[in-house]
Design an enzyme around this catalytic site. Structure first.
Site, PDB file in Angstrom:
ATOM      1  N   HIS A 133      49.835  40.272  35.441  1.00  0.00           N
ATOM      2  CA  HIS A 133      50.793  39.705  36.396  1.00  0.00           C
ATOM      3  C   HIS A 133      49.991  38.886  37.417  1.00  0.00           C
ATOM      4  O   HIS A 133      48.829  39.188  37.681  1.00  0.00           O
ATOM      5  CB  HIS A 133      51.505  40.881  37.078  1.00  0.00           C
ATOM      6  CG  HIS A 133      52.581  40.517  38.033  1.00  0.00           C
ATOM      7  ND1 HIS A 133      52.333  40.144  39.330  1.00  0.00           N
ATOM      8  CD2 HIS A 133      53.929  40.491  37.898  1.00  0.00           C
ATOM      9  CE1 HIS A 133      53.475  39.905  39.954  1.00  0.00           C
ATOM     10  NE2 HIS A 133      54.464  40.108  39.097  1.00  0.00           N
ATOM     11  N   ASP A 210      46.580  48.407  37.587  1.00  0.00           N
ATOM     12  CA  ASP A 210      47.857  47.980  38.156  1.00  0.00           C
ATOM     13  C   ASP A 210      48.940  48.786  37.445  1.00  0.00           C
ATOM     14  O   ASP A 210      49.284  48.519  36.292  1.00  0.00           O
ATOM     15  CB  ASP A 210      48.023  46.473  37.925  1.00  0.00           C
ATOM     16  CG  ASP A 210      49.430  45.980  38.241  1.00  0.00           C
ATOM     17  OD1 ASP A 210      50.317  46.803  38.538  1.00  0.00           O
ATOM     18  OD2 ASP A 210      49.638  44.755  38.167  1.00  0.00           O
ATOM     19  N   GLN A 213      54.248  48.827  36.409  1.00  0.00           N
ATOM     20  CA  GLN A 213      55.254  49.005  35.351  1.00  0.00           C
ATOM     21  C   GLN A 213      55.098  50.329  34.612  1.00  0.00           C
ATOM     22  O   GLN A 213      55.734  50.532  33.575  1.00  0.00           O
ATOM     23  CB  GLN A 213      55.176  47.840  34.338  1.00  0.00           C
ATOM     24  CG  GLN A 213      55.515  46.492  34.929  1.00  0.00           C
ATOM     25  CD  GLN A 213      56.965  46.393  35.411  1.00  0.00           C
ATOM     26  OE1 GLN A 213      57.819  47.218  35.080  1.00  0.00           O
ATOM     27  NE2 GLN A 213      57.246  45.378  36.212  1.00  0.00           N
ATOM     28  N   LYS A 236      59.965  49.958  42.166  1.00  0.00           N
ATOM     29  CA  LYS A 236      60.111  50.070  40.711  1.00  0.00           C
ATOM     30  C   LYS A 236      60.196  51.533  40.290  1.00  0.00           C
ATOM     31  O   LYS A 236      60.280  51.872  39.117  1.00  0.00           O
ATOM     32  CB  LYS A 236      58.941  49.384  40.010  1.00  0.00           C
ATOM     33  CG  LYS A 236      58.873  47.870  40.284  1.00  0.00           C
ATOM     34  CD  LYS A 236      57.784  47.217  39.471  1.00  0.00           C
ATOM     35  CE  LYS A 236      57.335  45.888  40.021  1.00  0.00           C
ATOM     36  NZ  LYS A 236      58.297  44.816  39.871  1.00  0.00           N
ATOM     37  N   CYS A 374      56.252  35.987  36.610  1.00  0.00           N
ATOM     38  CA  CYS A 374      54.973  36.004  37.351  1.00  0.00           C
ATOM     39  C   CYS A 374      53.812  36.300  36.399  1.00  0.00           C
ATOM     40  O   CYS A 374      52.872  37.033  36.751  1.00  0.00           O
ATOM     41  CB  CYS A 374      54.989  37.023  38.492  1.00  0.00           C
ATOM     42  SG  CYS A 374      56.274  36.690  39.702  1.00  0.00           S
TER      43      CYS A 374
HETATM   44  N1  C6P Z   1      56.813  42.533  38.631  1.00  0.00           N
HETATM   45  C1  C6P Z   1      58.804  41.783  37.460  1.00  0.00           C
HETATM   46  O1  C6P Z   1      59.974  41.374  37.421  1.00  0.00           O
HETATM   47  P1  C6P Z   1      55.279  43.950  43.813  1.00  0.00           P
HETATM   48  O2  C6P Z   1      55.995  42.638  43.867  1.00  0.00           O
HETATM   49  O3  C6P Z   1      54.075  43.968  44.723  1.00  0.00           O
HETATM   50  O4  C6P Z   1      56.165  45.128  43.991  1.00  0.00           O
HETATM   51  O5  C6P Z   1      54.738  44.112  42.308  1.00  0.00           O
HETATM   52  C2  C6P Z   1      53.950  43.115  41.745  1.00  0.00           C
HETATM   53  C3  C6P Z   1      53.654  43.431  40.313  1.00  0.00           C
HETATM   54  C4  C6P Z   1      52.360  43.726  39.944  1.00  0.00           C
HETATM   55  N2  C6P Z   1      52.040  44.065  38.693  1.00  0.00           N
HETATM   56  C5  C6P Z   1      52.967  44.114  37.729  1.00  0.00           C
HETATM   57  C6  C6P Z   1      52.555  44.530  36.351  1.00  0.00           C
HETATM   58  C7  C6P Z   1      54.302  43.805  38.027  1.00  0.00           C
HETATM   59  O6  C6P Z   1      55.210  43.867  37.063  1.00  0.00           O
HETATM   60  C8  C6P Z   1      54.655  43.435  39.343  1.00  0.00           C
HETATM   61  C9  C6P Z   1      56.068  43.042  39.688  1.00  0.00           C
HETATM   62  C10 C6P Z   1      58.214  42.192  38.793  1.00  0.00           C
HETATM   63  O7  C6P Z   1      58.119  41.880  36.460  1.00  0.00           O
HETATM   64  C11 C6P Z   1      58.458  41.151  39.838  1.00  0.00           C
HETATM   65  S1  C6P Z   1      57.582  39.653  39.505  1.00  0.00           S
END
Ligand code: C6P
Length: 416
Positions: A133, A210, A213, A236, A374
């Site tokens: 991401h 990370d 997910q 999430k 993203c």
């Molecule tokens: N992915 C998706 O629709 P934040 O925005 O900080 O809570 O998470 C960022 C992030 C980082 N790593 C991974 C693997 C992610 O999937 C995400 C967030 C969302 O897939 C929003 S782009």
């Protein structure tokens, strides 16, 4: 019960019963019952989480770690109890290894700007994978620019699996940090973390995972995993937005300089200089998202009742069901077909733009995400501008997936 036997008893998972705990899932959208399949973007919130946040504001709202009055004491206790809940949830060794952030993005930036900026020099390398991401790419690009370090990328293959031969080759004498996702948001691929971490460990290289997910879909044990940093977002995980977690091993965190400066992260301040507070406060400058942290604790408690082992098995069963059903839609190509996948169904359809797919589904009350998620390098690798993505949670049912497939067939007939 192990995962396989849970899978064979999927009908025992009471998804409909849990679903009743989520007020938003009861509403209709565009006159249709809502089928919410955008859980990778954010999850809906169960009533106990909503109640927890409301209770904080109606009963104990005060600033923490500062006041001597009763409310401040109560708020501080609740906030720190939530930290302990997070510790237990990911089985960290010590509560001080849990740092509250705004989310995954901020957690990764913290490591990049604190650990990375202090440790990296010209020619040093940060190794990531080709399915990351943007939040696990851009912070490393920024710190590489600042320090003269170089970003290395282990590519993926046509199924969306990281090529371990390349990962091994790129993990070299100049690698100072490995940063990989647990689960890809764009493809659903589950990375082979045990192997990746063992390889890095053999070279003395720390690993950041990370987990954005992963945490809501599979049990995570950071000690068993032996990662050095683990980042995730509350939203999430059925908790509010604006709260997240960075786990770090104490030895590493202790040695790292603070990133943000301000109140609460200091021990002493004078105009000549300042000294830093103990962990975890050293990394928590300013008034935090107190209500969010407490509600994150409530979400973890709730998820504990649902049972993450059962969730993982149920979502695998839904993933198999959904993958098979989607494969029969004319012109549909699945993007991301790794052998080990979480509940993410990313796809394109001949002759239909992903955004049009999203719009057509929306008219039927079906919420998915369309776009690059993203993860623009992933889109580039597969030669697509965007995908349509359905992402699962334990409150989804086969009926949600049946409605998705039915609506897609209708879209294909209309447009393709
Ligand atoms: N992915 C998706 O629709 P934040 O925005 O900080 O809570 O998470 C960022 C992030 C980082 N790593 C991974 C693997 C992610 O999937 C995400 C967030 C969302 O897939 C929003 S782009």
């Amino acid at each position: 019960m192990n995962l396989a036997s849970y899978a064979s008893h999927q009908h025992e998972f009471p998804a409909a019963r849990w679903r009743a705990d989520f007020p938003l899932l009861q509403r209709s959208v565009r006159g249709m019952p809502l089928a919410y399949l955008d859980n990778a973007a954010t999850t809906q919130k169960p009533q106990p989480v909503i109640d927890s946040e409301a209770r904080y504001y109606t009963e104990i709202n005060a600033n923490i770690h500062r006041g001597v009055h009763w409310l401040s004491e109560q708020a501080t206790l609740a906030h720190e109890a939530a930290r302990e809940r997070v510790r237990a949830f990911i089985n960290a060794r010590e509560t001080c290894e849990i740092i509250f952030t705004r989310g995954t993005t901020e957690a990764i930036n913290l490591v990049a700007q604190s650990y990375g900026r202090a440790k990296l020099g010209p020619g040093d390398e940060v190794l990531i994978s080709g399915l990351e991401h943007h939040s696990n790419i851009v912070p490393w690009q920024m710190v590489c620019q600042q320090t003269g370090a170089v970003l290395k990328v282990a590519p993926i293959d046509d199924t969306g699996t990281v090529r371990m031969d390349e990962f091994r080759r790129l993990l070299g004498p100049r690698t100072r940090l490995v940063a990989v996702s647990h689960v890809s948001n764009a493809l659903g691929t589950i990375n082979p973390l045990a192997e990746m971490i063992a390889l890095a460990r053999a070279q003395g290289v720390p690993v950041l995972v990370d987990g954005a997910q992963a945490v809501a879909h599979t049990p995570v044990d950071v000690q068993a995993m032996d990662c050095d940093f683990y980042a995730f977002s509350g939203h999430k995980l059925y908790a509010p937005t604006g709260i997240g977690v960075l786990y770090g091993k104490r030895t590493l965190l202790d040695a790292m300089p603070p990133w943000l400066g301000g109140g609460d992260m200091i021990r002493t301040v004078s105009f000549e200089g300042s000294t830093w507070n103990d962990l975890p406060y050293k990394f928590e400058a300013g008034t935090p998202n107190i209500a969010g942290a407490i509600a994150l604790g409530a979400a973890i408690e709730y998820l504990g009742r649902v049972g993450l082992q059962a969730v993982a098995a149920y979502e695998q069963e839904l993933l198999t069901y959904g993958s098979e059903a989607l494969a029969a839609v004319p012109g549909l190509r699945m993007i991301g077909t790794a052998a080990h996948k979480a509940g993410i169904l990313s796809f394109v359809i001949d002759g239909l733009h992903a955004h049009d797919i999203g719009t057509v589904l929306d008219t039927d009350g079906i919420a998915i995400r369309a776009g690059h998620h993203c993860a623009m390098p992933v889109m580039e690798f597969f030669g697509v501008a965007a995908t349509a993505r359905a992402s699962l949670a334990f409150y989804n049912t086969r009926e949600d997936l049946d409605r998705l497939v039915q609506a897609l067939r209708k879209a294909v007939e209309m447009f393709a």
